[in-house]
Design a protein around this motif. Sequence first.
Motif, PDB file in Angstrom:
ATOM      1  N   GLU A  35     -18.758  22.918  19.688  1.00  0.00           N
ATOM      2  CA  GLU A  35     -19.881  22.016  19.958  1.00  0.00           C
ATOM      3  C   GLU A  35     -20.695  22.479  21.159  1.00  0.00           C
ATOM      4  O   GLU A  35     -21.928  22.423  21.145  1.00  0.00           O
ATOM      5  CB  GLU A  35     -19.359  20.593  20.193  1.00  0.00           C
ATOM      6  N   ASP A  36     -19.983  22.950  22.207  1.00  0.00           N
ATOM      7  CA  ASP A  36     -20.694  23.427  23.400  1.00  0.00           C
ATOM      8  C   ASP A  36     -21.576  24.625  23.063  1.00  0.00           C
ATOM      9  O   ASP A  36     -22.688  24.755  23.587  1.00  0.00           O
ATOM     10  CB  ASP A  36     -19.697  23.821  24.493  1.00  0.00           C
ATOM     11  N   ILE A  37     -21.050  25.511  22.204  1.00  0.00           N
ATOM     12  CA  ILE A  37     -21.819  26.706  21.843  1.00  0.00           C
ATOM     13  C   ILE A  37     -23.077  26.311  21.065  1.00  0.00           C
ATOM     14  O   ILE A  37     -24.178  26.775  21.352  1.00  0.00           O
ATOM     15  CB  ILE A  37     -20.950  27.692  21.025  1.00  0.00           C
ATOM     16  N   MET A  38     -22.906  25.384  20.092  1.00  0.00           N
ATOM     17  CA  MET A  38     -24.062  24.948  19.307  1.00  0.00           C
ATOM     18  C   MET A  38     -25.096  24.254  20.205  1.00  0.00           C
ATOM     19  O   MET A  38     -26.297  24.456  20.072  1.00  0.00           O
ATOM     20  CB  MET A  38     -23.625  24.005  18.175  1.00  0.00           C
ATOM     21  N   SER A  58     -21.190  37.440  23.387  1.00  0.00           N
ATOM     22  CA  SER A  58     -20.291  38.157  24.279  1.00  0.00           C
ATOM     23  C   SER A  58     -19.492  37.119  25.072  1.00  0.00           C
ATOM     24  O   SER A  58     -20.070  36.201  25.647  1.00  0.00           O
ATOM     25  CB  SER A  58     -21.158  39.026  25.188  1.00  0.00           C
ATOM     26  N   VAL A  59     -18.184  37.250  25.083  1.00  0.00           N
ATOM     27  CA  VAL A  59     -17.328  36.225  25.694  1.00  0.00           C
ATOM     28  C   VAL A  59     -16.557  36.816  26.874  1.00  0.00           C
ATOM     29  O   VAL A  59     -15.928  37.860  26.746  1.00  0.00           O
ATOM     30  CB  VAL A  59     -16.303  35.681  24.664  1.00  0.00           C
ATOM     31  N   MET A  60     -16.659  36.158  28.033  1.00  0.00           N
ATOM     32  CA  MET A  60     -15.952  36.622  29.223  1.00  0.00           C
ATOM     33  C   MET A  60     -14.651  35.834  29.372  1.00  0.00           C
ATOM     34  O   MET A  60     -14.670  34.601  29.416  1.00  0.00           O
ATOM     35  CB  MET A  60     -16.845  36.397  30.444  1.00  0.00           C
ATOM     36  N   ILE A  61     -13.530  36.549  29.424  1.00  0.00           N
ATOM     37  CA  ILE A  61     -12.213  35.906  29.504  1.00  0.00           C
ATOM     38  C   ILE A  61     -11.592  36.178  30.866  1.00  0.00           C
ATOM     39  O   ILE A  61     -11.504  37.332  31.292  1.00  0.00           O
ATOM     40  CB  ILE A  61     -11.262  36.494  28.433  1.00  0.00           C
ATOM     41  N   LYS A  62     -11.173  35.121  31.550  1.00  0.00           N
ATOM     42  CA  LYS A  62     -10.383  35.312  32.772  1.00  0.00           C
ATOM     43  C   LYS A  62      -8.907  35.283  32.407  1.00  0.00           C
ATOM     44  O   LYS A  62      -8.458  34.356  31.732  1.00  0.00           O
ATOM     45  CB  LYS A  62     -10.683  34.196  33.778  1.00  0.00           C
ATOM     46  N   MET A  88     -14.575  31.924  30.421  1.00  0.00           N
ATOM     47  CA  MET A  88     -15.475  31.689  31.552  1.00  0.00           C
ATOM     48  C   MET A  88     -16.906  31.456  31.080  1.00  0.00           C
ATOM     49  O   MET A  88     -17.604  30.589  31.587  1.00  0.00           O
ATOM     50  CB  MET A  88     -15.452  32.883  32.504  1.00  0.00           C
ATOM     51  N   SER A  89     -17.344  32.260  30.099  1.00  0.00           N
ATOM     52  CA  SER A  89     -18.728  32.100  29.653  1.00  0.00           C
ATOM     53  C   SER A  89     -18.920  32.722  28.286  1.00  0.00           C
ATOM     54  O   SER A  89     -18.170  33.617  27.894  1.00  0.00           O
ATOM     55  CB  SER A  89     -19.681  32.761  30.646  1.00  0.00           C
ATOM     56  N   VAL A  90     -19.931  32.224  27.573  1.00  0.00           N
ATOM     57  CA  VAL A  90     -20.344  32.835  26.320  1.00  0.00           C
ATOM     58  C   VAL A  90     -21.830  33.141  26.483  1.00  0.00           C
ATOM     59  O   VAL A  90     -22.615  32.245  26.818  1.00  0.00           O
ATOM     60  CB  VAL A  90     -20.145  31.867  25.132  1.00  0.00           C
ATOM     61  N   THR A  91     -22.209  34.404  26.296  1.00  0.00           N
ATOM     62  CA  THR A  91     -23.627  34.750  26.391  1.00  0.00           C
ATOM     63  C   THR A  91     -24.063  35.387  25.079  1.00  0.00           C
ATOM     64  O   THR A  91     -23.234  35.863  24.309  1.00  0.00           O
ATOM     65  CB  THR A  91     -23.903  35.739  27.540  1.00  0.00           C
ATOM     66  N   LEU A  92     -25.362  35.356  24.855  1.00  0.00           N
ATOM     67  CA  LEU A  92     -25.900  35.951  23.636  1.00  0.00           C
ATOM     68  C   LEU A  92     -26.767  37.131  24.053  1.00  0.00           C
ATOM     69  O   LEU A  92     -27.714  36.979  24.829  1.00  0.00           O
ATOM     70  CB  LEU A  92     -26.732  34.912  22.875  1.00  0.00           C
ATOM     71  N   VAL A  93     -26.407  38.326  23.580  1.00  0.00           N
ATOM     72  CA  VAL A  93     -27.200  39.504  23.912  1.00  0.00           C
ATOM     73  C   VAL A  93     -28.238  39.694  22.810  1.00  0.00           C
ATOM     74  O   VAL A  93     -27.892  40.010  21.677  1.00  0.00           O
ATOM     75  CB  VAL A  93     -26.300  40.752  24.029  1.00  0.00           C
ATOM     76  N   ARG A  94     -29.531  39.463  23.143  1.00  0.00           N
ATOM     77  CA  ARG A  94     -30.596  39.550  22.136  1.00  0.00           C
ATOM     78  C   ARG A  94     -31.079  40.988  22.011  1.00  0.00           C
ATOM     79  O   ARG A  94     -31.087  41.723  22.981  1.00  0.00           O
ATOM     80  CB  ARG A  94     -31.783  38.670  22.551  1.00  0.00           C
ATOM     81  N   ASP A  95     -31.509  41.359  20.798  1.00  0.00           N
ATOM     82  CA  ASP A  95     -32.038  42.714  20.610  1.00  0.00           C
ATOM     83  C   ASP A  95     -33.401  42.835  21.288  1.00  0.00           C
ATOM     84  O   ASP A  95     -33.747  43.854  21.845  1.00  0.00           O
ATOM     85  CB  ASP A  95     -32.201  43.029  19.112  1.00  0.00           C
ATOM     86  N   ASP A  96     -34.157  41.733  21.221  1.00  0.00           N
ATOM     87  CA  ASP A  96     -35.514  41.794  21.779  1.00  0.00           C
ATOM     88  C   ASP A  96     -35.481  41.811  23.307  1.00  0.00           C
ATOM     89  O   ASP A  96     -34.444  41.909  23.931  1.00  0.00           O
ATOM     90  CB  ASP A  96     -36.359  40.619  21.256  1.00  0.00           C
TER      91      ASP A  96
END
Length: 454
Positions: free
Chosen positions: A78-81, A99-103, A134-142
């Motif tokens: 839900e948090d991601i959406m 991309s997911v950062m794991i501690k 720790m975080s979820v980021t989205l790496v965009r092509d643009d």
Amino acid sequence: QIFQPLHSLRAAEKELLPGFHDFEWQPALKNVSPCCNVGIINGLSGWTSSLDDAPADTITRRFRYDVALVSALKDLEEDIMEGLRDSKLDDSECTSGFSVMIKESCDGMGDVSEKHGGGPAVPEKAVRFSITIMSVTLVRDDKEGEVNIFTEPKPNSELSCKPLCLTFVDESDHETLTAVLAPIVAERKAMKESRLILSIGGLPRSFRFHFRGTGYDEKMVREMEGLEASGSTYVCTLCDTTRSEASKNMVLHSITRSHEENLERYEIWRKNPYSESVDELRDRVKGVSAKPFMETQPTLDALHCDIGNATEFYKIFQDEIGEVYTKVNPSREERRSWRTALDKQLRQKLRLKPVMRMNGNYARKLMTQEAAEAVCELVPTEERREALRELMRLYLQMKPVWRATCPAKECPDQLCRYSFNSQRFADLLSSTFKYRYNGKITNYLHKTLAHVPE
């Protein structure tokens, strides 16, 4: 909610525990089975030989690393959406590039012996290895680069920290610990080279994982990275300095150690390519004398930093009450009388009961300006009292920086002044308190003064 019959609870729990959701890896993970519905497994699966001493089927339980990550991500569905919506992104287009950062954290849990035990004979110490997203980021092509989708608001809370492996083993037992964690290391290595395809919000999306081993105390870092124990001449897990160098130059060091370098140094230690004596060899490898088996990131463990520094202040307080700077070597009895005086004063003024071993709570109460004032009442000369007050004042300016989750947000002023404060602090130690720091310094005091801003 609470009095639901057990079977319905069981059904709800199954979704929360690893092993419920389907997923796949591309490319498939090396040496890891592709099935998704794996719950709690014997922690030694993936390990072939038996371990002596303890019955091997009772010593450890774990989740498969990839299955646990899937479960943790589904928890955040839900948090991601919501993060995608907040970033004004069309969720049907964002199916790859996450991309997911794991501690990663690992610590000994001390004594866990049974009260009236009739169970199998296992070591009475336990070790827990756990992960935090720790975080979820989205790496965009643009051109937009990275978009932040989710950031864990409380990364240091036990609520965000998910256990991966529980083991009956003493954290000092290097052989057993490495044996038990080996499958985890192998799975983690496999996941670094692959991406996870998992359904989030009804569409398959692909995730890459980045692992950061920062949840370790100094003892565990030394264990994982093949360094000598904490009493070693090589005081620091971040740089190559020796204890006597660190006591002369307290502030100017930079972080140089790394997992790769430790591995190289271990090879040198093992082969001794230059045919040196033990001392020369040890100096060449700077105290790396076992094979590093898990990568850790440079960190400073705030709790033990607190405790280590408070222990040091407690000793300085005693020395100042007894005016050690004027004496050659005081007798045991004298020292004991100063300690008694200090304990009594702290008890009267701050209601601080003496403790056998310094702990976090005691450290927090001792490291306050009013504790320093209470001690000053027992210190004979005004100039020494002033020095003590100043020492405590500087320390309290520095402490929030390594205590905060986000120092740049929470205490920007103290962060800016840190180097200045640590320099002043070091000057005080090497002048007024030089009787204590002549050729020696504690591990955490070195890190506090030399490495925090970095």
